[in-house]
Each structure stands twice: as structure tokens, then as C-alpha cells.
Write a protein that holds these residues in place. Structure first.
Motif, PDB file in Angstrom:
ATOM      1  N   ASN A 289      82.941  20.109  85.393  1.00 58.33           N
ATOM      2  CA  ASN A 289      82.448  18.748  85.604  1.00 58.33           C
ATOM      3  C   ASN A 289      83.448  17.737  85.056  1.00 58.33           C
ATOM      4  N   VAL A 290      83.597  16.623  85.777  1.00 59.16           N
ATOM      5  CA  VAL A 290      84.458  15.528  85.355  1.00 59.16           C
ATOM      6  C   VAL A 290      83.597  14.281  85.173  1.00 59.16           C
ATOM      7  N   THR A 291      83.723  13.635  84.023  1.00 59.93           N
ATOM      8  CA  THR A 291      83.017  12.391  83.738  1.00 59.93           C
ATOM      9  C   THR A 291      84.036  11.309  83.438  1.00 59.93           C
ATOM     10  N   LEU A 292      83.927  10.187  84.135  1.00 60.53           N
ATOM     11  CA  LEU A 292      84.815   9.046  83.902  1.00 60.53           C
ATOM     12  C   LEU A 292      84.001   7.856  83.418  1.00 60.53           C
ATOM     13  N   GLY A 293      84.557   7.126  82.459  1.00 58.96           N
ATOM     14  CA  GLY A 293      83.846   5.928  82.011  1.00 58.96           C
ATOM     15  C   GLY A 293      84.257   5.497  80.623  1.00 58.96           C
ATOM     16  N   GLY A 294      83.608   4.442  80.171  1.00 56.27           N
ATOM     17  CA  GLY A 294      83.879   3.915  78.846  1.00 56.27           C
ATOM     18  C   GLY A 294      83.459   2.460  78.753  1.00 56.27           C
ATOM     19  N   VAL A 295      83.730   1.869  77.622  1.00 57.00           N
ATOM     20  CA  VAL A 295      83.458   0.459  77.368  1.00 57.00           C
ATOM     21  C   VAL A 295      84.757  -0.186  76.898  1.00 57.00           C
ATOM     22  N   ALA A 296      85.104  -1.325  77.491  1.00 60.53           N
ATOM     23  CA  ALA A 296      86.331  -2.021  77.121  1.00 60.53           C
ATOM     24  C   ALA A 296      86.005  -3.426  76.624  1.00 60.53           C
ATOM     25  N   ILE A 297      86.767  -3.868  75.634  1.00 62.02           N
ATOM     26  CA  ILE A 297      86.712  -5.236  75.135  1.00 62.02           C
ATOM     27  C   ILE A 297      88.081  -5.851  75.374  1.00 62.02           C
ATOM     28  N   MET A 298      88.130  -6.921  76.168  1.00 63.38           N
ATOM     29  CA  MET A 298      89.394  -7.498  76.603  1.00 63.38           C
ATOM     30  C   MET A 298      89.505  -8.969  76.206  1.00 63.38           C
ATOM     31  N   GLY A 299      90.748  -9.381  76.004  1.00 64.08           N
ATOM     32  CA  GLY A 299      91.066 -10.794  75.856  1.00 64.08           C
ATOM     33  C   GLY A 299      91.902 -11.228  77.050  1.00 64.08           C
ATOM     34  N   ASP A 300      91.474 -12.268  77.755  1.00 63.72           N
ATOM     35  CA  ASP A 300      92.167 -12.766  78.945  1.00 63.72           C
ATOM     36  C   ASP A 300      92.930 -14.041  78.607  1.00 63.72           C
ATOM     37  N   PHE A 301      94.189 -14.093  79.036  1.00 59.76           N
ATOM     38  CA  PHE A 301      95.029 -15.263  78.808  1.00 59.76           C
ATOM     39  C   PHE A 301      95.472 -15.816  80.160  1.00 59.76           C
ATOM     40  N   TYR A 302      95.182 -17.103  80.396  1.00 61.08           N
ATOM     41  CA  TYR A 302      95.553 -17.799  81.628  1.00 61.08           C
ATOM     42  C   TYR A 302      96.723 -18.740  81.305  1.00 61.08           C
ATOM     43  N   PRO A 303      97.975 -18.273  81.435  1.00 57.73           N
ATOM     44  CA  PRO A 303      99.115 -19.083  80.992  1.00 57.73           C
ATOM     45  C   PRO A 303      99.324 -20.338  81.812  1.00 57.73           C
ATOM     46  N   LEU A 304      98.920 -20.325  83.079  1.00 55.07           N
ATOM     47  CA  LEU A 304      99.138 -21.480  83.949  1.00 55.07           C
ATOM     48  C   LEU A 304      97.852 -22.259  84.208  1.00 55.07           C
ATOM     49  N   GLN A 305      96.760 -21.869  83.514  1.00 53.85           N
ATOM     50  CA  GLN A 305      95.450 -22.490  83.741  1.00 53.85           C
ATOM     51  C   GLN A 305      95.087 -22.433  85.225  1.00 53.85           C
ATOM     52  N   SER A 306      95.419 -21.301  85.847  1.00 63.38           N
ATOM     53  CA  SER A 306      95.087 -21.060  87.253  1.00 63.38           C
ATOM     54  C   SER A 306      94.281 -19.773  87.317  1.00 63.38           C
ATOM     55  N   GLY A 307      94.218 -19.134  88.472  1.00 64.15           N
ATOM     56  CA  GLY A 307      93.462 -17.898  88.597  1.00 64.15           C
ATOM     57  C   GLY A 307      94.171 -16.681  88.039  1.00 64.15           C
ATOM     58  N   TRP A 308      95.484 -16.801  87.786  1.00 63.52           N
ATOM     59  CA  TRP A 308      96.243 -15.646  87.302  1.00 63.52           C
ATOM     60  C   TRP A 308      96.042 -15.470  85.796  1.00 63.52           C
ATOM     61  N   ARG A 309      95.892 -14.196  85.392  1.00 60.54           N
ATOM     62  CA  ARG A 309      95.673 -13.921  83.974  1.00 60.54           C
ATOM     63  C   ARG A 309      96.396 -12.652  83.542  1.00 60.54           C
ATOM     64  N   VAL A 310      96.670 -12.583  82.262  1.00 57.07           N
ATOM     65  CA  VAL A 310      97.196 -11.386  81.613  1.00 57.07           C
ATOM     66  C   VAL A 310      96.182 -10.976  80.554  1.00 57.07           C
ATOM     67  N   SER A 311      95.842  -9.685  80.515  1.00 57.93           N
ATOM     68  CA  SER A 311      94.754  -9.241  79.640  1.00 57.93           C
ATOM     69  C   SER A 311      95.182  -8.053  78.798  1.00 57.93           C
ATOM     70  N   GLY A 312      94.634  -7.988  77.613  1.00 57.39           N
ATOM     71  CA  GLY A 312      94.847  -6.858  76.726  1.00 57.39           C
ATOM     72  C   GLY A 312      93.600  -6.577  75.927  1.00 57.39           C
ATOM     73  N   GLY A 313      93.413  -5.312  75.568  1.00 56.64           N
ATOM     74  CA  GLY A 313      92.217  -4.979  74.806  1.00 56.64           C
ATOM     75  C   GLY A 313      92.146  -3.507  74.477  1.00 56.64           C
ATOM     76  N   LEU A 314      90.952  -3.040  74.171  1.00 57.27           N
ATOM     77  CA  LEU A 314      90.714  -1.664  73.764  1.00 57.27           C
ATOM     78  C   LEU A 314      89.655  -1.028  74.645  1.00 57.27           C
ATOM     79  N   LEU A 315      89.896   0.244  75.003  1.00 53.12           N
ATOM     80  CA  LEU A 315      88.924   1.040  75.748  1.00 53.12           C
ATOM     81  C   LEU A 315      88.326   2.089  74.822  1.00 53.12           C
ATOM     82  N   PHE A 316      87.003   2.104  74.741  1.00 47.57           N
ATOM     83  CA  PHE A 316      86.284   3.156  74.035  1.00 47.57           C
ATOM     84  C   PHE A 316      85.901   4.189  75.094  1.00 47.57           C
ATOM     85  N   SER A 317      86.701   5.247  75.183  1.00 46.91           N
ATOM     86  CA  SER A 317      86.656   6.139  76.340  1.00 46.91           C
ATOM     87  C   SER A 317      85.521   7.151  76.263  1.00 46.91           C
ATOM     88  N   ASN A 318      84.945   7.414  77.433  1.00 48.63           N
ATOM     89  CA  ASN A 318      83.968   8.487  77.609  1.00 48.63           C
ATOM     90  C   ASN A 318      84.421   9.379  78.763  1.00 48.63           C
TER      91      ASN A 318
END
Length: 221
Positions: free
Chosen positions: A87-116
């Protein structure tokens, strides 16, 4: 005669100064006003179905939580190394911080995944130097239960508070831990010393990242 002239000049100067200061005051209020909003989204990713919620602190920064999962699939694998099913199980919970450098729709994100995310199975392994196949269990999972994520994405406004959000990046797994285990200690030693099985273990441990991609439809409150 000069007093009315000085009085008129003073009034004119005061009026001009007031007119010049007013836009500065208005702009400073607008800049200080936070762009607070709450966003809820649903979609799919390489780790399963996604449920997202986000809070935008200001035009440049947002915090986001992602619940991923729902993929729980059985597998069967047959090759020169043995026959396994599980059996294969995929999933988890992530907490991300999003940065919009141009104040437009484009973003760069970083964070942590609590993997399951994990794979578990049982079967028979063909071990070099052993006449019969060895009954064994196999398991695989990310080396770290908590792993960094780095992504980039774009939020396309659809009107009425709705948006289409795409995201792509990587999960830094630190490698994938694969183990083959047998109940009999003597057979376990054979598994540990089999070159083909240990090559699988070594190759998996050198996989540094897992690809991440998602498509989400969100609504802004």
C-alpha cells in the motif's frame, strides 16, 4: 495699505501648503492600511487532494496552511529482485509563507511539510546466494518527518473573489529510507548483504527532492 497685501499673501501660502500636505497624509494612510483577507481553496496536488486556507497580512506577505492527502493505493511489483505487494499513502500538512515581490499574482513560497507519505508491503525477495526466495517486508518513507518545501506560483483572479492558483516546486526529502526486513535473523543478514537490494536502498537515499505541483480554486473573503 500693506496689511491687506501681507494678509492675502499669508492666506495664499497657507492654502498652498495645505494642498501639498493633503496627498501625503492620504497616501500614508493608504500605505499603512493592511490588505487583510482570508482565502479558502480546494484542489489537487502530487500529494493528493488539497484543502488550503490563507491569511494575507499585507500586499507582500501571506501565511498559508495546506492539508494534503486522499491517495491510498494498493500496488504489486514484480521484477528480478522479487515479488512485492502493499500500500502507498501520500499526504501531509504544510505551513507556508508566501511572498509577493511585485504585489501581483506571482509569488515565491517556502515552508515546512509534516509528511504522512509512506509505502509498506510484503512479499518475497530473490537474494543472491540463497536458493529459495526470502519472505520479507519492505517499507519506504521520506527520511525526515518534517521537510522543507520551496515553490513558486501564480494566482489568477477570476472575479467575484474567485481565483485559479497554480504552484510548482520541490520537497527536500533528505532522501528516501527504504528497508527490507525478515523475521529470521539469518535471512535478515542475507537481505542486508544482497548487493541488488542494497543498491535499491542506496539509490533511494540519494533522491534529494520530491516534485510538488498543485492546481487550486480559491475564494477570497
Amino acid at each position: 495699505m500693506m496689511r491687506p497685501v501681507f494678509t492675502a499673501a499669508f492666506v495664499l501660502m497657507a492654502s498652498n501648503a495645505s494642498a501639498q500636505e493633503q496627498p501625503v497624509t492620504t497616501n500614508s494612510v493608504l500605505n499603512a492600511s493592511p490588505m487583510e483577507e482570508v482565502v479558502v481553496g480546494f484542489g489537487a496536488s502530487t500529494l493528493g487532494a488539497n484543502i488550503e486556507t490563507a491569511y494575507r497580512i499585507n500586499p507582500n506577505y501571506r501565511v498559508r496552511g495546506i492539508l494534503m492527502g486522499g491517495i491510498d493505493a494498493d500496488f504489486e511489483e514484480t521484477d528480478e529482485d522479487g515479488d512485492f505487494s502493499g500500500n502507498v499513502t501520500l499526504g501531509g500538512v504544510a505551513i507556508m509563507g508566501d511572498f509577493y515581490p511585485l504585489q501581483s499574482g506571482w509569488r515565491v513560497s517556502g515552508g515546512l511539510l509534516f509528511s504522512n507519505t509512506e509505502l509498506s508491503g510484503t512479499g518475497t525477495a530473490d537474494v543472491e546466494g540463497v536458493a529459495t526466495s526470502v519472505d520479507a517486508d519492505v517499507a519506504a518513507q521520506f527520511s525526515g518527518d518534517i521537510t522543507p518545501m520551496l515553490t513558486t506560483g501564480y494566482d489568477l483572479g477570476l472575479g467575484g473573489g474567485w481565483s485559479l492558483n497554480t504552484e510548482a516546486g520541490v520537497i527536500f526529502t533528505g532522501g528516501i529510507d527504504v528497508t527490507f526486513t525478515a523475521e529470521d535473523p539469518a535471512l535478515q543478514a542475507e537481505l542486508d548483504n544482497d548487493p541488488e537490494l542494497q543498491e535499491i536502498v542506496e539509490d533511494a537515499s540519494e533522491i534529494p527532492v520530491y516534485p510538488y505541483a498543485s492546481v487550486t480554486v480559491s475564494f477570497r473573503f
